[in-house]
Design a protein around this motif. Structure first.
Motif: not given
Length: 203
Positions: A126-147
């Motif tokens: 469960l932690g690995a999946c959780h970390l995987g989501v966080a890591a993917v989003l961290a590498r893809r700033p275009w999926l986040r708001h500009d803050r």
């Protein structure tokens, strides 16, 4: 090579996560019961026998609650999600829904090393999946708001990875040391408090 194609906002995924975690926590309590029509001595004995169940229940509520809270934290600055984020999240939800089963094993067969290994493996997955989501989003700033987002920092990812490492290390160690290796999980408390304070100070 994986291509990130945004597939809309995260609202439906967040709602699904909320529902799965709520159901998983609810399922934990279904096995807590005391037989009817017991005499006073048998009633007290039944309550005593329920203590391992309550301990396993409390542990899993803390585990699931922590992952749910952090999942909300990860997605609070997310504008869009892609197929990889969805896929890893669904895998994590599958593991979260499974947690009541290893919880039952821990409650009824906590003295068996295999039960502890199964529980630790489930939490590590469960932690690995959780970390995987966080890591993917961290590498893809275009999926986040500009803050800026705490969940996209190396410190946050290190905090998440700590849980995975500790629970994953339990799986082989329990076969050598026995079930008492569960006490190793308590190391996560001071480590997470320390990393949490550093994350707060870094804002």
């Amino acid at each position: 090579m994986w291509t990130s194609r945004p597939e809309g906002g995260p609202e439906r995924l967040v709602t699904l996560v909320d529902g799965v975690f709520a159901i998983a926590i609810t399922l934990l309590v279904l096995d807590l019961s005391v037989p009817r029509e017991l005499d006073p001595a048998a009633y007290r004995r039944a309550l005593g026998e329920l203590l391992p169940d309550l301990g396993a229940y409390a542990l899993s509520v803390v585990v699931l609650g922590s992952f749910w809270r952090d999942h909300r934290r990860i997605f609070q600055d997310v504008r869009e999600i892609d197929g990889q984020v969805i896929g890893i999240s669904i895998a994590g939800l599958g593991v979260a829904a499974l947690v009541p089963f290893p919880t039952r094993l821990l409650a009824e067969y906590g003295a068996q090393s295999v039960s502890v290994a199964v529980y630790a493996g489930a939490v590590a997955a469960l932690g690995a999946c959780h970390l995987g989501v966080a890591a993917v989003l961290a590498r893809r700033p275009w999926l986040r708001h500009d803050r800026p987002s705490d969940a996209a920092t190396t410190l946050y990812l290190t905090d998440s990875a700590t849980s995975v490492v500790v629970f994953l290390a339990t799986v082989p160690l329990v076969m050598v040391t026995g079930p008492r290796i569960m006490w190793l999980w308590l190391l996560l408390v001071p480590v997470k408090v320390y990393l949490g304070r550093r994350l707060q100070n870094a804002r």
